[in-house]
Design an enzyme around this catalytic site. Structure first.
Site, short mmCIF file in Angstrom:
data_model
loop_
_atom_site.label_atom_id
_atom_site.label_comp_id
_atom_site.label_asym_id
_atom_site.label_seq_id
_atom_site.Cartn_x
_atom_site.Cartn_y
_atom_site.Cartn_z
N ASP A 33 27.46 23.62 32.84
CA ASP A 33 26.43 24.48 33.42
C ASP A 33 26.85 24.89 34.82
O ASP A 33 27.64 24.20 35.48
CB ASP A 33 25.08 23.75 33.48
CG ASP A 33 23.89 24.71 33.52
OD1 ASP A 33 24.10 25.95 33.43
OD2 ASP A 33 22.75 24.24 33.64
N GLY A 34 26.34 26.01 35.24
CA GLY A 34 26.56 26.52 36.58
C GLY A 34 25.22 26.82 37.22
O GLY A 34 24.23 27.08 36.53
N GLU A 71 29.19 29.28 36.07
CA GLU A 71 29.20 28.99 34.63
C GLU A 71 30.64 28.97 34.12
O GLU A 71 31.04 28.06 33.37
CB GLU A 71 28.38 30.03 33.86
CG GLU A 71 26.90 30.04 34.16
CD GLU A 71 26.10 28.94 33.50
OE1 GLU A 71 26.66 28.11 32.76
OE2 GLU A 71 24.87 28.92 33.72
N ASP A 93 24.95 27.06 28.26
CA ASP A 93 23.72 27.84 28.14
C ASP A 93 23.93 29.27 28.64
O ASP A 93 22.99 30.03 28.78
CB ASP A 93 22.55 27.15 28.87
CG ASP A 93 22.75 27.02 30.36
OD1 ASP A 93 23.73 27.57 30.91
OD2 ASP A 93 21.93 26.35 31.00
N HIS A 147 17.48 24.79 30.01
CA HIS A 147 16.19 24.33 30.54
C HIS A 147 15.17 24.16 29.41
O HIS A 147 14.02 24.56 29.52
CB HIS A 147 15.68 25.30 31.61
CG HIS A 147 16.73 25.60 32.64
ND1 HIS A 147 17.10 24.68 33.60
CD2 HIS A 147 17.52 26.69 32.83
CE1 HIS A 147 18.06 25.20 34.34
NE2 HIS A 147 18.33 26.41 33.91
N ASP A 157 23.27 20.50 34.21
CA ASP A 157 22.51 21.27 35.20
C ASP A 157 22.27 20.45 36.46
O ASP A 157 22.41 20.96 37.58
CB ASP A 157 21.18 21.73 34.59
CG ASP A 157 20.34 22.52 35.56
OD1 ASP A 157 20.79 23.62 35.97
OD2 ASP A 157 19.25 22.05 35.94
#
Length: 173
Positions: A33-34, A71, A93, A147, A157
């Site tokens: 994740d970024g 990301e 994501d 999320h 995250d």
């Protein structure tokens, strides 16, 4: 890059992978994740790497960046950390990352790195780097809804958000 390790004995997951024969091509999973505080702004990326019951956290960041760059940096960070070619399933994501590397990049290359709208491709430097890494590693890309309570995605995250804080505090170069 910051590497936090849940260790097996005294060896980290990356250290264990270094001991495997280069011809083995282990099968790993990575959740990436970024995140960015402002877009652009300080950014961070996080990844959780899994192999045969072992896991390792990876993270990094930049002082001025975008969410999409973070990301991409998460996936690059995972693939760069691997000491030998591997089979890697990357869960992200980011549809931008997944679609960019699996679909759009072919046309960008054919069109001299121009989009369908005849504009230069954004983040070309990272796309080129990621493209080279996918020639070393066999990567399967998966999209997960962000999320949404997915434990591994939430962990990646949190690593990315913590990397932003470390970046803002000057703890990360």
């Amino acid at each position: 890059m910051v590497i936090t390790t849940l260790q097996h004995g005294t060896q980290s997951l990356i250290e264990i992978l270094k001991t495997l024969p280069a011809t083995l091509k282990p099968h790993l999973e990575a959740y990436t994740d970024g995140a960015c505080s402002g877009n652009p702004g300080p950014g961070g990326w996080g990844a959780v790497l899994y192999y045969q019951g072992l896991e390792q956290d990876l993270s990094g960041g930049e002082a001025l960046t975008t969410n999409n760059r973070m990301e991409m940096s998460a996936a690059i960070g995972v693939l760069q950390a691997l000491p030998h070619p591997a089979h890697v399933e990357i869960y992200t994501d980011s549809q931008y990352l997944r679609d960019g590397i699996t679909r759009w990049i072919l046309n960008w290359k054919k069109n001299a790195w121009m989009t369908a709208d005849k504009k230069p491709v954004k983040n070309k430097d990272l796309w080129l780097h990621l493209d080279e890494l996918t020639k070393v590693h066999h990567v399967i890309w998966h999209w997960v809804k962000g999320h949404n309570g997915h434990p591994q995605n939430e962990r990646a995250d949190a690593l990315a958000r913590n990397a932003i804080i470390a970046q803002q505090m000057g703890l990360m170069k």
